[in-house]
Structures are given as structure tokens and as C-alpha cells.
Design a protein around this motif. Structure first.
Motif, PDB file in Angstrom:
ATOM      1  N   ARG A  10      69.085  68.962  26.245  1.00 15.87           N
ATOM      2  CA  ARG A  10      68.872  69.007  24.795  1.00 15.87           C
ATOM      3  C   ARG A  10      68.476  67.625  24.260  1.00 15.87           C
ATOM      4  O   ARG A  10      67.625  67.517  23.378  1.00 15.87           O
ATOM      5  CB  ARG A  10      70.131  69.502  24.082  1.00 15.87           C
ATOM      6  CG  ARG A  10      70.635  70.878  24.493  1.00 15.87           C
ATOM      7  CD  ARG A  10      69.595  71.957  24.332  1.00 15.87           C
ATOM      8  NE  ARG A  10      70.176  73.279  24.550  1.00 15.87           N
ATOM      9  CZ  ARG A  10      69.550  74.296  25.114  1.00 15.87           C
ATOM     10  NH1 ARG A  10      68.303  74.161  25.521  1.00 15.87           N
ATOM     11  NH2 ARG A  10      70.146  75.465  25.280  1.00 15.87           N
ATOM     12  N   ARG A  11      69.081  66.565  24.793  1.00 12.28           N
ATOM     13  CA  ARG A  11      68.734  65.215  24.342  1.00 12.28           C
ATOM     14  C   ARG A  11      67.301  64.859  24.709  1.00 12.28           C
ATOM     15  O   ARG A  11      66.651  64.093  23.999  1.00 12.28           O
ATOM     16  CB  ARG A  11      69.683  64.183  24.969  1.00 12.28           C
ATOM     17  CG  ARG A  11      71.085  64.156  24.396  1.00 12.28           C
ATOM     18  CD  ARG A  11      71.823  62.883  24.798  1.00 12.28           C
ATOM     19  NE  ARG A  11      71.939  62.764  26.242  1.00 12.28           N
ATOM     20  CZ  ARG A  11      72.952  63.234  26.958  1.00 12.28           C
ATOM     21  NH1 ARG A  11      73.941  63.898  26.360  1.00 12.28           N
ATOM     22  NH2 ARG A  11      72.992  63.062  28.261  1.00 12.28           N
ATOM     23  N   GLY A  32      76.748  76.324  25.732  1.00 10.65           N
ATOM     24  CA  GLY A  32      75.518  76.128  24.967  1.00 10.65           C
ATOM     25  C   GLY A  32      74.238  76.543  25.660  1.00 10.65           C
ATOM     26  O   GLY A  32      73.153  76.180  25.192  1.00 10.65           O
ATOM     27  N   VAL A  86      73.400  70.790  30.092  1.00 15.06           N
ATOM     28  CA  VAL A  86      72.831  71.287  28.841  1.00 15.06           C
ATOM     29  C   VAL A  86      72.647  70.147  27.848  1.00 15.06           C
ATOM     30  O   VAL A  86      71.599  70.021  27.201  1.00 15.06           O
ATOM     31  CB  VAL A  86      73.727  72.391  28.238  1.00 15.06           C
ATOM     32  CG1 VAL A  86      73.264  72.748  26.827  1.00 15.06           C
ATOM     33  CG2 VAL A  86      73.709  73.638  29.119  1.00 15.06           C
ATOM     34  N   SER A 133      61.192  72.574  24.574  1.00 15.42           N
ATOM     35  CA  SER A 133      61.613  73.926  24.204  1.00 15.42           C
ATOM     36  C   SER A 133      61.970  74.776  25.407  1.00 15.42           C
ATOM     37  O   SER A 133      62.000  75.989  25.320  1.00 15.42           O
ATOM     38  CB  SER A 133      60.487  74.620  23.414  1.00 15.42           C
ATOM     39  OG  SER A 133      59.291  74.669  24.191  1.00 15.42           O
ATOM     40  N   ASP A 147      71.170  79.092  26.820  1.00 18.08           N
ATOM     41  CA  ASP A 147      70.446  80.143  26.111  1.00 18.08           C
ATOM     42  C   ASP A 147      70.803  81.527  26.642  1.00 18.08           C
ATOM     43  O   ASP A 147      70.816  82.496  25.884  1.00 18.08           O
ATOM     44  CB  ASP A 147      68.932  79.927  26.249  1.00 18.08           C
ATOM     45  CG  ASP A 147      68.474  78.639  25.584  1.00 18.08           C
ATOM     46  OD1 ASP A 147      68.609  78.541  24.343  1.00 18.08           O
ATOM     47  OD2 ASP A 147      68.004  77.735  26.300  1.00 18.08           O
TER      48      ASP A 147
END
Length: 244
Positions: free
Chosen positions: A50-51, A84, A46, A55, A86
Motif C-alpha cells: 500500500r505504501r 487488509g 500489505v 492499484s 482485497d
């Protein structure tokens, strides 16, 4: 229709993200249909995604936990949710225990997607109940990947009803279960919100590594950007025997 691909590592996740996969699903395919990764591995994947920006959505399974172990299911959901992601995916078997498990999942603090295991058919009353509880999404999948695809487990009219039930409730709906590139026309006809794949994009079976050529070909096919052409066979590659 969005493309979901299951991955087991940071490298696989970045490969899927780079290929344009919409929905990256974290699991350990060597541990069953919904085999769970250690929470440390989930957190690392995750963080890497994210880094990298973008989207894309990220989900993770809790593992194949029996329906009669509801307290354990909730503990696993909480552990995975804290990583973390979704969405947290939970397998729902066709048993009398399914309804109370769904109620417990709806009351937890994490965005859960119930995954209805279709090998013995779907209990549509449980599907309708899940949709009424307000889950963000539902899926249909298979447990035994060697017995054929989701389309072998369920007739088309049942899949149509599954999708219609979710749509009527405003619930996101996905299909998975040994899906192949050859199933693209059927998937387009049913038009779920997303379709999930694993060994259709692996060099070997679903526990093997992702194959970049197969992955890009499938993305192109589902995006209508290219005609699917399976990568050339070689001694290093074997025909996949199971999927998502």
C-alpha cells in the motif's frame, strides 16, 4: 488476462510489484498448495504494498484447512481479512462438506474467493452454487503440484465449463496449478480473468525464492511484449518441479 504471482515476504512482494504483476497473492508455499502465512507477515506485506502505491490487487490464503472444520475456516478468514487484503482465498475440496462451507463463507463479512481443488475433478454443482452466492471470484487450482499441471488434472472442456459458469454469473475467474510459461497458449485460448504462478518464476521449486529473470520473462510473455526465453541454466539453478 491478469498475472497472479504468489509471494511469501515483503521482498518478494516488492519484486513482483516492480515487475508489473497485477495480482499479488500471499501464501507460504512450503506449507502446501494454499499454505498460510502468519497474520503478522500478511499485515506487513500489505502495508508495504500500500505504501508503494499502485492499484494492484492483493489476496492471501488461510492455509490448507479441512472442509469438516467449518468454524475454524471462518475464524481463519476473519483473521486474514482483518489484515487488509482485497481477497481471502479458501480452498474448497470435492466433498459433501463443500456446500455448507460455501454457504458459511458467503455469510461472512470478508471478500472470499473459493479455490476449487481440482485433483479429483470439479463438482460443477458446487461451482454453480458458489457463483450464485455472489462471491467476487472463484478459482480452480491443484493440491499435488508434483503430479502435473491443472491441464493434466482437468480436460479442456471442463475448464471451459468452469470459466463459462463464472462468466454467466458475472464472477471473476482464475486458473492456477503448476502452470508454466509453456501453458500460455492454452491460457490465452481459455481467457480466464487471471492466471496464477509460483515456481515457474522461482530459481528452484515452489518453496525457493523468486527469480527476477524468470519473473520478468513471464510478465513479458503474458503481456505479449516479448518471446519467452528461459534464463540460462547454471549449477545454482534447478528446473522447477512444481508451481502455484
Amino acid at each position: 488476462m491478469k498475472l497472479l504471482v504468489s509471494v511469501r515476504s515483503v521482498d518478494e512482494a516488492m519484486l513482483a510489484a516492480g515487475a508489473g504483476v497485477d495480482f499479488i497473492d500471499l501464501k507460504e508455499p512450503g506449507q502446501g498448495a494454499l499454505g498460510g502465512l502468519p497474520t503478522g507477515a500478511i499485515g506487513a506485506i500489505v502495508a508495504a504494498l500500500r505504501r508503494s502505491g499502485g492499484s494492484r490487487l492483493v489476496s492471501a490464503t488461510i492455509g490448507d484447512v479441512p472442509m469438516h472444520e467449518a468454524p475454524r475456516i471462518i475464524r481463519c478468514v476473519e483473521a486474514v481479512g482483518r489484515c487488509g487484503v482485497d481477497y481471502v482465498k479458501v480452498g474448497i475440496e470435492r466433498t459433501p462438506a463443500a456446500r455448507p462451507v460455501l454457504d458459511a463463507l458467503a455469510a461472512c463479512a470478508w471478500p472470499v474467493v473459493p479455490v476449487f481443488i481440482a485433483d479429483r475433478g470439479l463438482e460443477m454443482a458446487d461451482v454453480a452454487h458458489a457463483c450464485a452466492l455472489g462471491f467476487p471470484g472463484v478459482m480452480a487450482d491443484t493440491q499435488d503440484k508434483l503430479r502435473g499441471s491443472l491441464f493434466d488434472a482437468l480436460p479442456t472442456h471442463v475448464l471451459q465449463r468452469f470459466i463459462a459458469t463464472a462468466r454467466a454469473a458475472g464472477t471473476m475467474v482464475g486458473l492456477a496449478g503448476a502452470l508454466r510459461a509453456a501453458h500460455a497458449p492454452q491460457l490465452r485460448e481459455l481467457a480466464p480473468d487471471f492466471a496464477g504462478f509460483r515456481s515457474a518464476v522461482c530459481a528452484g521449486d515452489r518453496s525457493g525464492a523468486l527469480d527476477p529473470a524468470r519473473l520478468h520473462a513471464l510478465v513479458g510473455l503474458l503481456r505479449d511484449q516479448a518471446t519467452y526465453r528461459p534464463p540460462p541454466s547454471s549449477s545454482a539453478r534447478t528446473r522447477p518441479t512444481s508451481a502455484q
